[in-house]
Design a protein around this motif. Structure first.
Motif, PDB file in Angstrom:
ATOM      1  N   ALA A 340      -6.505 -15.251  -0.826  1.00  0.00           N
ATOM      2  CA  ALA A 340      -6.838 -16.472  -0.425  1.00  0.00           C
ATOM      3  C   ALA A 340      -6.465 -17.184  -0.948  1.00  0.00           C
ATOM      4  O   ALA A 340      -6.240 -18.974  -0.692  1.00  0.00           O
ATOM      5  CB  ALA A 340      -8.713 -16.907   0.682  1.00  0.00           C
ATOM      6  N   LYS A 341      -6.485 -17.035  -2.551  1.00  0.00           N
ATOM      7  CA  LYS A 341      -6.516 -18.349  -3.757  1.00  0.00           C
ATOM      8  C   LYS A 341      -4.331 -17.530  -3.569  1.00  0.00           C
ATOM      9  O   LYS A 341      -4.235 -18.999  -4.514  1.00  0.00           O
ATOM     10  CB  LYS A 341      -6.887 -18.157  -4.845  1.00  0.00           C
ATOM     11  N   GLY A 342      -4.275 -17.123  -3.706  1.00  0.00           N
ATOM     12  CA  GLY A 342      -2.813 -16.980  -4.704  1.00  0.00           C
ATOM     13  C   GLY A 342      -3.039 -15.218  -4.940  1.00  0.00           C
ATOM     14  O   GLY A 342      -3.621 -14.010  -4.054  1.00  0.00           O
ATOM     15  N   PRO A 343      -1.401 -15.079  -4.658  1.00  0.00           N
ATOM     16  CA  PRO A 343      -1.077 -13.232  -4.838  1.00  0.00           C
ATOM     17  C   PRO A 343      -1.801 -12.797  -5.739  1.00  0.00           C
ATOM     18  O   PRO A 343      -2.318 -12.992  -6.213  1.00  0.00           O
ATOM     19  CB  PRO A 343       0.423 -13.638  -5.406  1.00  0.00           C
ATOM     20  N   VAL A 344      -1.794 -11.901  -5.200  1.00  0.00           N
ATOM     21  CA  VAL A 344      -2.939 -10.449  -6.093  1.00  0.00           C
ATOM     22  C   VAL A 344      -1.865  -9.252  -5.720  1.00  0.00           C
ATOM     23  O   VAL A 344      -1.389  -8.443  -5.361  1.00  0.00           O
ATOM     24  CB  VAL A 344      -3.955  -9.695  -5.194  1.00  0.00           C
ATOM     25  N   SER A 345      -2.360  -8.064  -7.047  1.00  0.00           N
ATOM     26  CA  SER A 345      -2.323  -7.163  -7.426  1.00  0.00           C
ATOM     27  C   SER A 345      -3.387  -5.889  -6.870  1.00  0.00           C
ATOM     28  O   SER A 345      -4.336  -6.284  -7.547  1.00  0.00           O
ATOM     29  CB  SER A 345      -1.071  -6.460  -8.451  1.00  0.00           C
ATOM     30  N   ILE A 346      -3.090  -5.033  -6.936  1.00  0.00           N
ATOM     31  CA  ILE A 346      -4.457  -3.183  -6.862  1.00  0.00           C
ATOM     32  C   ILE A 346      -4.184  -2.445  -8.215  1.00  0.00           C
ATOM     33  O   ILE A 346      -2.285  -3.023  -8.616  1.00  0.00           O
ATOM     34  CB  ILE A 346      -4.429  -2.722  -5.809  1.00  0.00           C
ATOM     35  N   GLU A 347      -4.641  -2.218  -8.989  1.00  0.00           N
ATOM     36  CA  GLU A 347      -4.284  -1.111 -10.097  1.00  0.00           C
ATOM     37  C   GLU A 347      -3.850  -0.540  -9.543  1.00  0.00           C
ATOM     38  O   GLU A 347      -3.210   0.361  -8.333  1.00  0.00           O
ATOM     39  CB  GLU A 347      -5.669  -0.343 -10.359  1.00  0.00           C
ATOM     40  N   ASP A 348      -2.263   0.619 -10.757  1.00  0.00           N
ATOM     41  CA  ASP A 348      -1.430   0.566 -10.922  1.00  0.00           C
ATOM     42  C   ASP A 348      -1.390   2.138 -10.055  1.00  0.00           C
ATOM     43  O   ASP A 348      -0.665   2.673  -9.379  1.00  0.00           O
ATOM     44  CB  ASP A 348      -0.137   0.628 -11.716  1.00  0.00           C
ATOM     45  N   TYR A 349      -2.589   2.664 -10.930  1.00  0.00           N
ATOM     46  CA  TYR A 349      -2.676   3.661  -9.940  1.00  0.00           C
ATOM     47  C   TYR A 349      -2.585   4.087  -8.670  1.00  0.00           C
ATOM     48  O   TYR A 349      -2.494   4.994  -7.923  1.00  0.00           O
ATOM     49  CB  TYR A 349      -3.512   4.720 -11.343  1.00  0.00           C
ATOM     50  N   ARG A 350      -3.917   3.406  -8.257  1.00  0.00           N
ATOM     51  CA  ARG A 350      -4.117   3.221  -6.986  1.00  0.00           C
ATOM     52  C   ARG A 350      -3.214   2.464  -5.543  1.00  0.00           C
ATOM     53  O   ARG A 350      -2.962   3.086  -4.585  1.00  0.00           O
ATOM     54  CB  ARG A 350      -5.457   1.397  -6.719  1.00  0.00           C
ATOM     55  N   TRP A 351      -2.696   1.806  -6.012  1.00  0.00           N
ATOM     56  CA  TRP A 351      -0.765   1.431  -5.319  1.00  0.00           C
ATOM     57  C   TRP A 351      -0.180   2.614  -5.680  1.00  0.00           C
ATOM     58  O   TRP A 351       0.470   2.721  -4.383  1.00  0.00           O
ATOM     59  CB  TRP A 351      -0.171   0.348  -5.679  1.00  0.00           C
ATOM     60  N   LYS A 352       0.633   3.498  -6.505  1.00  0.00           N
ATOM     61  CA  LYS A 352       0.865   4.472  -6.322  1.00  0.00           C
ATOM     62  C   LYS A 352      -0.033   5.642  -5.311  1.00  0.00           C
ATOM     63  O   LYS A 352       0.994   6.584  -4.853  1.00  0.00           O
ATOM     64  CB  LYS A 352       0.832   5.103  -8.295  1.00  0.00           C
ATOM     65  N   HIS A 353      -1.448   5.761  -5.821  1.00  0.00           N
ATOM     66  CA  HIS A 353      -1.623   6.839  -4.555  1.00  0.00           C
ATOM     67  C   HIS A 353      -1.465   6.519  -2.830  1.00  0.00           C
ATOM     68  O   HIS A 353      -0.995   7.424  -2.487  1.00  0.00           O
ATOM     69  CB  HIS A 353      -3.232   6.261  -4.512  1.00  0.00           C
ATOM     70  N   ALA A 354      -1.786   5.476  -3.049  1.00  0.00           N
ATOM     71  CA  ALA A 354      -0.744   4.958  -1.511  1.00  0.00           C
ATOM     72  C   ALA A 354       0.520   5.000  -1.143  1.00  0.00           C
ATOM     73  O   ALA A 354       0.940   5.639  -0.602  1.00  0.00           O
ATOM     74  CB  ALA A 354      -1.233   3.431  -1.459  1.00  0.00           C
ATOM     75  N   ARG A 355       1.371   4.893  -2.341  1.00  0.00           N
ATOM     76  CA  ARG A 355       2.977   5.022  -1.918  1.00  0.00           C
ATOM     77  C   ARG A 355       3.065   6.563  -1.791  1.00  0.00           C
ATOM     78  O   ARG A 355       4.427   7.163  -1.749  1.00  0.00           O
ATOM     79  CB  ARG A 355       3.741   4.471  -3.218  1.00  0.00           C
ATOM     80  N   LYS A 356       2.250   7.604  -1.982  1.00  0.00           N
ATOM     81  CA  LYS A 356       2.627   8.918  -2.023  1.00  0.00           C
ATOM     82  C   LYS A 356       2.964   9.142  -0.127  1.00  0.00           C
ATOM     83  O   LYS A 356       3.122   9.596  -0.026  1.00  0.00           O
ATOM     84  CB  LYS A 356       1.587   9.592  -2.462  1.00  0.00           C
ATOM     85  N   LEU A 357       1.693   8.421   0.639  1.00  0.00           N
ATOM     86  CA  LEU A 357       2.087   8.570   1.920  1.00  0.00           C
ATOM     87  C   LEU A 357       2.983   7.540   2.514  1.00  0.00           C
ATOM     88  O   LEU A 357       3.804   7.737   3.633  1.00  0.00           O
ATOM     89  CB  LEU A 357       0.583   8.190   2.399  1.00  0.00           C
ATOM     90  N   PHE A 358       2.689   6.417   2.079  1.00  0.00           N
ATOM     91  CA  PHE A 358       3.374   5.268   2.716  1.00  0.00           C
ATOM     92  C   PHE A 358       4.746   4.769   2.276  1.00  0.00           C
ATOM     93  O   PHE A 358       5.017   4.123   0.516  1.00  0.00           O
ATOM     94  CB  PHE A 358       2.468   3.274   2.743  1.00  0.00           C
ATOM     95  N   ASP A 359       5.828   4.536   2.974  1.00  0.00           N
ATOM     96  CA  ASP A 359       6.779   3.721   2.625  1.00  0.00           C
ATOM     97  C   ASP A 359       6.597   2.224   3.180  1.00  0.00           C
ATOM     98  O   ASP A 359       6.157   2.142   4.276  1.00  0.00           O
ATOM     99  CB  ASP A 359       7.887   4.465   2.999  1.00  0.00           C
ATOM    100  N   SER A 360       7.916   1.930   2.919  1.00  0.00           N
ATOM    101  CA  SER A 360       7.944   0.438   4.186  1.00  0.00           C
ATOM    102  C   SER A 360       9.448   0.031   4.123  1.00  0.00           C
ATOM    103  O   SER A 360       9.953   0.216   3.186  1.00  0.00           O
ATOM    104  CB  SER A 360       6.647  -0.795   3.419  1.00  0.00           C
ATOM    105  N   ASP A 361       9.594  -0.953   5.492  1.00  0.00           N
ATOM    106  CA  ASP A 361      11.071  -2.040   5.211  1.00  0.00           C
ATOM    107  C   ASP A 361      10.564  -3.074   6.199  1.00  0.00           C
ATOM    108  O   ASP A 361      10.028  -3.116   6.984  1.00  0.00           O
ATOM    109  CB  ASP A 361      11.564  -1.428   6.101  1.00  0.00           C
TER     110      ASP A 361
END
Length: 466
Positions: A340-361
């Protein structure tokens, strides 16, 4: 089955209470404590079932503690009998191994009917049993409002207040909401955008004192678990129609609030073989920017030809974050407070886990129009702008051409005549017979400032027992 909050501080609830509560008291969203899991053999045995019976097989584990089997079956039969196609969610082939699943055969011509026709019946059932009255408060970027009103307008124990962004939905979408007559139906046009409307709904659920303790709010937005639950079913339906579960499927989902695609994620977790989920967005691309680059950052909301996806704060994304963080509610709460205050990211291994299933455009308006025109010229099949975004994203992100790619067709093109006109095509989409006189019907709605106190004051004054 019990339901827990994504922020970890609210009490676990049963299905009835989750249905009526919507947002958890800690500001989180409810999810099942555990999911049912179906074997491939069990899923295979469902081939050829009518849609309502398949819906019973998939959904009953979520409600069995609250609703007897025969009563739930009756609700489902009634819900899907009002759809205009015997298959309820028919598949149309665009190309080799490429399909559109038509989810707009319900009474308001949008995928929201699958859940909201059922939600109205669930509310009626539970409120009648409890002899209780509620006020439905919802926000719409175009389609949820009309589907909620159509699904709930006959409910004897509810008043309905739907907020939409003033002059930011299509005329057909607006008229579908504002021409339904009923003393318990109230449409509010807010001088703001959808995110403003959604924020007001969340604030109001967090503090319901403006109702004076005489009633409570109930949710029709996809923060309500029942909405997500009903949308899981058509992933199973599509798979079974195309050779599943013995082959995997890929789905492309036009999405703004992340609810429809989260249902696909749950279908996979429940045992359905899904190899890819494509998040298809328009220029309001916060989900694409996160999924492609691990950066969750809100930008200025833009008005597009696909208004139902003009959303920057995707409520249901919190449900996925909860899973990605090992169901750690405190971690999710901290992450969202920081977002709510600004940009955030999550730990790289969590993001890569999501990317195993999800793509986007992310697809802009010009490419949306190009896709509508190309598909029509190739197949004489007319897409609405949201489905066109799904088709384009599917083609851009497809991992394996041997896997069937199914785009969810989320709305009828007749709801967006201005967008179709932008393509340069001479074809004009026609409303079905039951809506042929839509532009002759009397409208009723109230325009209010972008002020939560003003909106709450209007609701407090106009619900029937106020």
């Amino acid at each position: 089955m019990r339901y827990i909050s994504t922020r970890g501080e609210a009490p676990a609830l049963g299905f009835e209470d989750v249905l009526l509560t919507g947002l958890a008291t800690d500001g989180g969203l409810y999810v099942p404590e555990s999911l049912p899991h179906f074997s491939l053999e069990e899923i295979r045995s469902w081939r050829g079932l009518p849609y309502a019976e398949l819906a019973y097989k998939v959904m009953y584990p979520f409600v069995e503690d609250a609703i007897p089997a025969d009563d739930f079956r009756k609700m489902l039969d009634e819900t899907y009998s009002v759809f205009s196609h015997q298959a309820v969610a028919p598949l149309v082939q665009l190309d080799t191994n490429e399909w559109v699943m038509e989810l707009f055969r319900g009474p308001t011509l949008a995928f929201k009917d699958f859940a909201l026709q059922l939600l109205g019946r669930l509310l009626d059932y539970v409120l009648e049993k409890r002899n209780q009255h509620v006020v439905i408060m919802g926000a719409t970027s175009g389609d949820t409002g009309s589907a909620a009103i159509e699904g709930c307008r006959r409910c004897e124990h509810v008043d309905i207040f739907i907020l939409h962004p003033h002059q930011r939905v299509s005329e057909v979408q607006r008229r579908q909401m504002t021409t339904v007559q009923g003393d318990n139906i109230h449409n509010i046009a807010v001088k703001g955008n959808f995110d403003d409307c959604q924020r007001m709904v969340k604030e109001s659920f967090g503090n319901q004192s403006f109702l004076g303790g005489k009633t409570q709010l109930a949710a029709v937005n996809s923060i309500n678990w029942a909405r997500i639950m009903a949308q899981i079913v058509y992933y199973f339906q599509a798979s079974l129609a195309l050779g599943g579960p013995d082959r995997s499927m890929a789905f492309s989902v036009p999405t703004g609030n992340f609810g429809d695609i989260f249902a696909g994620y749950l279908a996979k977790k429940m045992g359905l073989p899904i190899s890819q989920l494509v998040i298809a967005t328009n220029r309001n691309d916060i989900l694409h920017r996160f999924m492609s680059g691990n950066k969750y950052e809100q930008h200025q909301l833009e008005h597009t030809l696909s208004p139902s996806m003009d959303i920057m704060v995707s409520s249901n994304f919190e449900r996925l974050l909860f899973d990605l963080h090992g169901r750690d509610g405190a971690a999710v709460k901290t992450l969202l407070e920081n977002a709510a205050k600004g940009p955030v990211s999550i730990e790289d291994y969590r993001w890569k886990h999501a990317r195993k299933l999800f793509d986007s455009d992310a697809v802009d308006d010009k490419t949306t129009c190009d896709t509508i025109r190309d598909v029509y010229e190739q197949n004489e099949y007319l897409l609405d702008p949201h489905t066109a975004i799904g088709v384009r994203a599917a083609r851009n992100c497809r991992r394996d051409s041997a896997v069937p790619m199914i785009t969810l067709g989320t709305a009828h093109p007749a709801k967006f005549p201005d967008a179709i006109a932008e393509t340069g095509l001479s074809v004009k989409p026609q409303l079905p017979a039951h809506m042929a006189d839509l532009f002759e019907r009397e409208e009723r709605y109230t325009v209010l400032d972008n002020d939560v106190s003003e909106v709450q004051g209007f609701i407090a004054k106009h619900w029937k027992n106020a």
